[in-house]
Write a protein that holds these residues in place. Sequence first.
Motif, short mmCIF file in Angstrom:
data_model
loop_
_atom_site.label_atom_id
_atom_site.label_comp_id
_atom_site.label_asym_id
_atom_site.label_seq_id
_atom_site.Cartn_x
_atom_site.Cartn_y
_atom_site.Cartn_z
N ALA A 11 0.81 -1.22 0.00
CA ALA A 11 0.00 0.00 0.00
C ALA A 11 0.85 1.27 0.00
CB ALA A 11 -0.97 -0.01 1.17
N PRO A 12 1.80 1.44 0.92
CA PRO A 12 2.60 2.67 0.86
C PRO A 12 3.49 2.73 -0.38
CG PRO A 12 3.30 1.31 2.71
CD PRO A 12 2.10 0.69 2.12
N ALA A 13 3.90 1.58 -0.91
CA ALA A 13 4.69 1.58 -2.14
C ALA A 13 3.85 2.06 -3.32
CB ALA A 13 5.25 0.19 -2.42
N CYS A 14 2.58 1.67 -3.34
CA CYS A 14 1.66 2.15 -4.38
C CYS A 14 1.47 3.66 -4.28
CB CYS A 14 0.32 1.45 -4.28
SG CYS A 14 0.33 -0.26 -4.78
N LEU A 15 1.28 4.14 -3.06
CA LEU A 15 1.11 5.58 -2.86
C LEU A 15 2.37 6.35 -3.24
CD1 LEU A 15 -0.84 5.51 0.50
CD2 LEU A 15 -1.73 6.13 -1.75
N TYR A 16 3.52 5.78 -2.91
CA TYR A 16 4.80 6.41 -3.26
C TYR A 16 4.95 6.51 -4.78
CZ TYR A 16 9.87 7.07 -3.48
OH TYR A 16 11.13 7.53 -3.76
N LEU A 17 4.64 5.43 -5.48
CA LEU A 17 4.73 5.42 -6.93
C LEU A 17 3.71 6.37 -7.55
CD1 LEU A 17 6.18 4.17 -9.34
CD2 LEU A 17 4.53 2.30 -9.27
N ALA A 18 2.51 6.41 -7.00
CA ALA A 18 1.48 7.32 -7.51
C ALA A 18 1.86 8.78 -7.30
CB ALA A 18 0.15 7.03 -6.83
N SER A 19 2.51 9.08 -6.19
CA SER A 19 2.92 10.46 -5.95
C SER A 19 3.99 10.88 -6.95
CB SER A 19 3.42 10.65 -4.51
OG SER A 19 4.70 10.07 -4.32
N LYS A 20 4.80 9.93 -7.38
CA LYS A 20 5.79 10.24 -8.43
C LYS A 20 5.10 10.51 -9.76
CE LYS A 20 9.94 7.80 -6.98
NZ LYS A 20 10.86 6.72 -7.36
N ALA A 21 4.06 9.75 -10.06
CA ALA A 21 3.34 9.91 -11.33
C ALA A 21 2.65 11.27 -11.40
CB ALA A 21 2.32 8.79 -11.50
N GLU A 22 2.20 11.77 -10.27
CA GLU A 22 1.53 13.06 -10.23
C GLU A 22 2.51 14.23 -10.04
OE1 GLU A 22 -1.65 14.12 -10.65
OE2 GLU A 22 -2.07 12.10 -11.36
N GLU A 23 3.78 13.92 -10.04
CA GLU A 23 4.84 14.92 -9.89
C GLU A 23 4.71 15.74 -8.60
OE1 GLU A 23 5.35 17.22 -13.42
OE2 GLU A 23 5.60 15.43 -14.66
N CYS A 24 4.27 15.08 -7.56
CA CYS A 24 4.25 15.70 -6.23
C CYS A 24 4.82 14.68 -5.25
CB CYS A 24 2.86 16.17 -5.83
SG CYS A 24 1.65 14.86 -5.80
N THR A 25 6.04 14.28 -5.52
CA THR A 25 6.67 13.18 -4.81
C THR A 25 6.78 13.45 -3.31
OG1 THR A 25 7.96 12.71 -6.78
CG2 THR A 25 8.73 11.74 -4.73
N VAL A 26 6.36 12.48 -2.55
CA VAL A 26 6.56 12.48 -1.11
C VAL A 26 7.73 11.54 -0.86
CG1 VAL A 26 5.53 11.91 1.10
CG2 VAL A 26 4.11 12.84 -0.72
N GLN A 27 8.69 11.98 -0.09
CA GLN A 27 9.90 11.19 0.11
C GLN A 27 9.59 9.83 0.73
OE1 GLN A 27 12.59 13.56 2.38
NE2 GLN A 27 13.01 14.96 0.70
N ALA A 28 10.39 8.85 0.37
CA ALA A 28 10.20 7.48 0.85
C ALA A 28 10.28 7.41 2.37
CB ALA A 28 11.23 6.55 0.21
N ARG A 29 11.15 8.22 2.97
CA ARG A 29 11.29 8.16 4.42
C ARG A 29 10.02 8.62 5.13
NH1 ARG A 29 12.25 13.13 6.56
NH2 ARG A 29 13.03 14.71 5.13
N VAL A 30 9.23 9.47 4.49
CA VAL A 30 7.95 9.91 5.07
C VAL A 30 6.97 8.75 5.10
CG1 VAL A 30 5.97 11.46 4.78
CG2 VAL A 30 8.29 12.30 4.38
N TRP A 31 6.90 7.98 4.01
CA TRP A 31 6.02 6.81 3.97
C TRP A 31 6.46 5.78 5.01
CZ3 TRP A 31 1.65 7.74 1.94
CH2 TRP A 31 1.52 8.55 0.82
N VAL A 32 7.76 5.62 5.17
CA VAL A 32 8.27 4.67 6.15
C VAL A 32 7.92 5.11 7.56
CG1 VAL A 32 10.39 3.72 7.13
CG2 VAL A 32 10.09 3.78 4.67
N GLN A 33 8.00 6.40 7.83
CA GLN A 33 7.63 6.90 9.15
C GLN A 33 6.15 6.67 9.44
OE1 GLN A 33 8.84 10.98 9.03
NE2 GLN A 33 10.96 10.54 9.57
N LEU A 34 5.32 6.74 8.40
CA LEU A 34 3.89 6.51 8.59
C LEU A 34 3.57 5.04 8.87
CD1 LEU A 34 2.44 8.82 5.80
CD2 LEU A 34 2.38 9.19 8.27
N THR A 35 4.35 4.13 8.28
CA THR A 35 4.07 2.71 8.50
C THR A 35 4.68 2.20 9.79
OG1 THR A 35 6.02 2.03 7.25
CG2 THR A 35 3.96 2.22 6.04
N LEU A 36 5.80 2.78 10.21
CA LEU A 36 6.50 2.41 11.45
C LEU A 36 6.91 0.93 11.49
CD1 LEU A 36 4.23 4.25 14.03
CD2 LEU A 36 6.40 5.05 13.10
#
Length: 67
Positions: A11-36
């Motif tokens: 799920a967070p990998a999908c969101l990370y990839l989608a954020s790249k497609a929309e050119e509003c990339t959220v850093q990978a470390r932010v997604w990792v912090q959310l999943t813990l």
Amino acid sequence: MLCDYDPFLVAPACLYLASKAEECTVQARVWVQLTLKYEVQALLEMEMCLIEELQHSLVVFHPYRYK
């Protein structure tokens, strides 16, 4: 197959990839912090698995036209 992977990593990998497609990339470390639960390297490896499962077809059909 994606069914073989942990959905809490997919799920967070999908969101990370989608954020790249929309050119509003959220850093990978932010997604990792959310999943813990995972490290950045695991998320980036899952992103590559997703791209392989999509057979490198990353075309995004967008409802808006470019100006």
